[in-house]
Design an enzyme around this catalytic site. Structure first.
Site, PDB file in Angstrom:
ATOM      1  N   HIS A  16       0.831  -1.213   0.000  1.00  0.00           N
ATOM      2  CA  HIS A  16       0.000   0.000   0.000  1.00  0.00           C
ATOM      3  C   HIS A  16       0.864   1.260   0.000  1.00  0.00           C
ATOM      4  O   HIS A  16       1.695   1.457   0.881  1.00  0.00           O
ATOM      5  CB  HIS A  16      -0.873  -0.035   1.254  1.00  0.00           C
ATOM      6  N   HIS A  58      -2.060  11.095  -2.020  1.00  0.00           N
ATOM      7  CA  HIS A  58      -3.382  10.594  -1.645  1.00  0.00           C
ATOM      8  C   HIS A  58      -4.370  11.715  -1.389  1.00  0.00           C
ATOM      9  O   HIS A  58      -5.474  11.722  -1.925  1.00  0.00           O
ATOM     10  CB  HIS A  58      -3.265   9.704  -0.409  1.00  0.00           C
TER      11      HIS A  58
END
Length: 249
Positions: A16, A58
């Site tokens: 991730h 993000h």
């Protein structure tokens, strides 16, 4: 009769944002660390700068993971490239810059590694971001044996990617199994569903598989959760815990 799913060239384990929480997320330092732990595939978040450069971040805002302020997508790459994207994590990474998708892709290709690109658009440029990410991925991965997997929570971004590069595999990201999720994935030509790992059970896995869709999960950081997903027959596990899981299993 349901058609069998297309061959799936990706490994089960996906790191991730490069290396989970062990390095500043979405930076080249994180990808290098994830590779040192044996991971062969990485997830990252891609958005557009004000002048059309695809870069990795993000959040919509710059404050959490960089030295900047405001909306990342409102600034040109020249300004974004000067930001410190490492000090927030730890002193060891002070001065680590933001990464472009092109830089990360070239590193992946040089090291025979794979990529799951989450299209993470700034609000109001969902389709444009999907188109830009897919077009860039098509150019950069031309001739590569395995293409990147493009995913997004935003249907408009996936529609843009589908229009720009229909040959690239796509996955619909879900934080809930809302009414019509399966039909939406079919309409977007998806080959995978990527959802919060708690949403998968025998029934939902069966639904996805009956539609010839692969089943992936985020963000799995406990061994019991990983074992449950493996037992359910799911295809991919996105994890922060690159230090806990062995990607060879």
């Amino acid at each position: 009769m349901t058609a069998p799913p297309a061959p799936w060239p990706y490994p089960r384990w996906i790191a991730h944002r490069g290396a989970g929480k062990l390095a500043p997320e979405n930076t080249l330092a994180a990808f290098r660390l994830g590779a040192q732990h044996g991971f062969r595939m990485f997830e990252c978040d891609a958005k557009l700068s004000a002048d059309g450069v695809v870069f990795l971040m993000h959040d919509t805002g710059l404050e959490r993971t960089t030295s900047g302020h405001g909306t990342g997508g409102d600034q040109p790459w020249g300004a974004l490239s000067q930001l410190d994207a490492g000090t927030w994590h730890s002193r060891a990474y002070a001065g680590e810059p933001l990464a472009t998708l092109e830089a990360v892709t070239r590193w992946c290709l040089a090291n025979a590694l794979l990529l799951n690109i989450e299209i993470k658009p700034t609000p109001d440029v969902e389709r444009t971001t999907g188109e830009a990410v897919a077009a860039l991925a098509t150019r950069l991965w031309a001739g590569a044996p395995v293409p990147p997997l493009l995913t997004s929570f935003e249907a408009e971004s996936l529609a843009g990617a589908q229009a720009a590069a229909p040959q690239l595999p796509r996955g619909l990201l879900l934080d809930a199994l809302w009414d019509g999720w399966l039909d939406a994935a079919r309409a977007l030509g998806c080959s995978a569903i990527v959802c919060n790992h708690t949403l998968w059970d025998a029934a939902s896995v069966r639904q996805a598989q009956a539609a010839s869709l692969r089943t992936l999960s985020y963000t799995v950081n406990d061994e019991w959760a990983a074992q449950r997903l493996i037992a359910l027959g799911t295809d991919g596990i996105i994890t922060d815990r690159v230090d806990l899981f062995s990607p060879g299993t």
